[in-house]
Design an enzyme around this catalytic site. Structure first.
Site, PDB file in Angstrom:
ATOM      1  N   LYS A  34     -18.119 -20.392  45.023  1.00  0.00           N
ATOM      2  CA  LYS A  34     -19.018 -21.377  44.422  1.00  0.00           C
ATOM      3  C   LYS A  34     -18.409 -22.765  44.610  1.00  0.00           C
ATOM      4  O   LYS A  34     -17.183 -22.926  44.538  1.00  0.00           O
ATOM      5  CB  LYS A  34     -19.194 -21.039  42.941  1.00  0.00           C
ATOM      6  CG  LYS A  34     -20.246 -21.846  42.223  1.00  0.00           C
ATOM      7  CD  LYS A  34     -20.446 -21.317  40.805  1.00  0.00           C
ATOM      8  CE  LYS A  34     -21.507 -22.081  40.052  1.00  0.00           C
ATOM      9  NZ  LYS A  34     -21.734 -21.525  38.697  1.00  0.00           N
ATOM     10  N   SER A 109     -26.221 -20.401  37.542  1.00  0.00           N
ATOM     11  CA  SER A 109     -26.084 -21.482  38.493  1.00  0.00           C
ATOM     12  C   SER A 109     -25.367 -21.056  39.773  1.00  0.00           C
ATOM     13  O   SER A 109     -25.345 -21.825  40.735  1.00  0.00           O
ATOM     14  CB  SER A 109     -25.321 -22.652  37.850  1.00  0.00           C
ATOM     15  OG  SER A 109     -24.033 -22.240  37.441  1.00  0.00           O
ATOM     16  N   SER A 133     -23.854 -17.593  34.380  1.00  0.00           N
ATOM     17  CA  SER A 133     -24.122 -17.956  35.768  1.00  0.00           C
ATOM     18  C   SER A 133     -23.650 -16.978  36.820  1.00  0.00           C
ATOM     19  O   SER A 133     -23.882 -17.205  37.999  1.00  0.00           O
ATOM     20  CB  SER A 133     -23.510 -19.314  36.075  1.00  0.00           C
ATOM     21  OG  SER A 133     -24.375 -20.295  35.614  1.00  0.00           O
TER      22      SER A 133
HETATM   23  N1  GLN Z   1     -27.859 -21.535  32.281  1.00  0.00           N
HETATM   24  C1  GLN Z   1     -26.711 -21.895  31.502  1.00  0.00           C
HETATM   25  C2  GLN Z   1     -26.559 -23.391  31.463  1.00  0.00           C
HETATM   26  O1  GLN Z   1     -27.327 -24.054  32.061  1.00  0.00           O
HETATM   27  C3  GLN Z   1     -25.473 -21.255  32.025  1.00  0.00           C
HETATM   28  C4  GLN Z   1     -24.987 -21.872  33.274  1.00  0.00           C
HETATM   29  C5  GLN Z   1     -23.594 -21.478  33.641  1.00  0.00           C
HETATM   30  O2  GLN Z   1     -23.086 -20.417  33.234  1.00  0.00           O
HETATM   31  N2  GLN Z   1     -22.953 -22.337  34.392  1.00  0.00           N
HETATM   32  O3  GLN Z   1     -25.700 -23.910  30.834  1.00  0.00           O
END
Ligand code: GLN
Length: 436
Positions: A34, A109, A133
């Site tokens: 990532k 994400s 995510s």
């Molecule tokens: N959807 C969650 C957020 O927007 C989790 C995202 C993540 O784990 N980076 O914070």
């Protein structure tokens, strides 16, 4: 796999934000990471224009350890800006397309990581989870996603979203790979003090023998997801484990607590991006400090990053801090206690991963920010608690994958690794896009 071939695949799915110029043919295995994990000599921009041109001089600990285990980094994966999102649509560099249906999201994400894990044969990708995510995109793309206990994998070189929540995890279509690679990337690292208190990871092969299914988890999930979940519980029962329905009322408060804590932490972390140290530094230098910073941040942060800066800064202000931030921390402690109580009686807690299958981009653009926050109600609780969790493919609806989410007590990734292996032997997951 040559970089050119990878570029061709990428043109179709947009999973990579950067591709390695050279991929050694004799590598032990190929992996991607990532784009919020720093990679030496390779642009790292976290889905954000503000970091464009940032080429780190060192590898994040997880990448370093993958390389030491014989892996070759083939590319950095596309993501929501700084991890802010559930559908990977908040990236400044294109949106990854779901291999099962290009009109739908890969989840977020770590959407690019899930897409790469789904499409590339024998691939493993490093993802990062703050509130789900790794699990969310794993479920939308029909692959396995393992998020370890908070502190299991060093966060050195991970560009912070929420420091008390961020965890480096793994995504792959090949279940047995998860435990193996986790053992390679985990362990103490003096460069991340939160990694130093962990017990040794021993992949004992022990199996989950009792599972709790919180009834709250089935409220608000689609019919197809509910059915796939019930069928998964039957499959677990058939394998010989006890399954019982329990009640965990505190799960209902996880979303507001998470979005307060996560945005508070995010808003402080983003304060360092002012056009002076990392990435772009091409603002108008004739302006005074405040005007330079403000104009730069206005220009190069995306809308979701700005929303989180505003929310987090508001919740931390004198006068509101106790009402929001301190209260959210109490809710978090309460959620940890409910899990501890459940793990006093059961090896694992199971829920669906996401309440619905991967939505179409047209559906996502009709969602409000709150609708999209709410979609995380099943993945946020284990992330707040810092416990390890695993998403496995467990069914299909309209040709799209559905995920089952299994969480265990702190440091019990061994149970998840054996669950993933057993599950992959009895459940035939479908693949899409492979070899195209
Ligand atoms: N959807 C969650 C957020 O927007 C989790 C995202 C993540 O784990 N980076 O914070």
């Amino acid at each position: 796999m040559s970089p050119d071939r990878l570029a061709e695949i990428n043109a179709r799915y947009h999973m990579f934000s950067a591709i390695s110029p050279e991929i050694p043919e004799d590598a032990g295995f190929l992996f991607s990471a990532k784009d919020n994990l720093t990679s030496a000599g390779m642009e790292t921009k976290c889905g954000s224009r503000i970091l464009e041109g940032y080429v780190p001089v060192f590898d994040a600990a997880a990448i370093e350890r993958m390389k030491a285990a014989g892996g070759a980094l083939v590319g950095k994966t596309n993501m929501d800006e700084f991890g802010f999102g559930t559908f990977s649509v908040n990236s400044a560099f294109g949106v990854p397309l779901n291999p099962f249906d290009p009109e739908r999201s890969c989840g977020g994400s770590s959407g690019g990581s899930a897409c790469a894990a789904a499409v590339l044969e024998g691939h493993v990708s490093l993802g990062v989870s703050t509130g789900g995510s790794v699990s969310c995109p794993a479920s939308f793309c029909g692959v396995y996603g393992l998020t370890p206990t908070y502190g299991r994998v060093s966060r050195h070189g991970l560009i912070d979203y929420g420091n008390s929540l961020d965890k480096v995890g793994l995504l792959s279509a090949d279940a047995p790979v998860l435990g193996r690679r986790l053992a390679e990337i985990s362990g103490r690292d003096p460069r991340d003090p939160t990694s130093c208190a962990q017990p040794e990871l021993s992949l004992s092969g022990k199996r989950i023998s009792s599972v709790a299914a919180p009834e709250e988890a089935l409220r608000g999930v689609s019919g197809a997801v509910g059915e796939a979940f019930k069928a998964s519980l039957d499959r677990i029962r058939e394998s010989g484990a006890d399954v019982e329905t329990i009640s965990m009322p505190s799960l209902r408060y996880a979303i507001p607590a998470y979005y307060v804590i996560a945005t508070c932490e995010a808003s402080t972390n983003l304060a360092r991006y002012v056009g002076m140290r990392y990435g772009r530094q091409d603002g108008d230098l004739s302006l005074g400090f405040d005007d330079y910073f403000a104009s730069f941040r206005t220009e190069y942060f995306g809308d979701e990053a700005k929303r989180r800066i505003l929310l987090g800064t508001y919740a931390r202000m004198a006068g509101f801090r106790d009402r929001y931030y301190a209260k959210a921390l109490r809710v978090r402690a309460h959620i940890i206690e409910s899990y501890k109580e459940a793990f006093g009686r059961f090896d694992a807690v199971a829920t669906p991963t996401m309440p619905f299958i991967a939505p179409r981009f047209s559906e996502i653009s009709a969602m409000s920010p709150v609708d999209s926050f709410a979609a995380d109600f099943l993945t946020v609780p284990p992330n707040l608690a810092g416990i390890p969790h695993l998403s496995v493919p467990c069914g299909y609806s309209e040709g799209m994958p559905i995920g089952l989410h299994v969480s265990t007590d702190h440091w019990r990734e061994d149970l998840l690794a054996s669950f993933a292996e057993d599950w992959s032997e009895s459940f035939k997951a479908e693949r899409a896009g492979v070899g195209q």
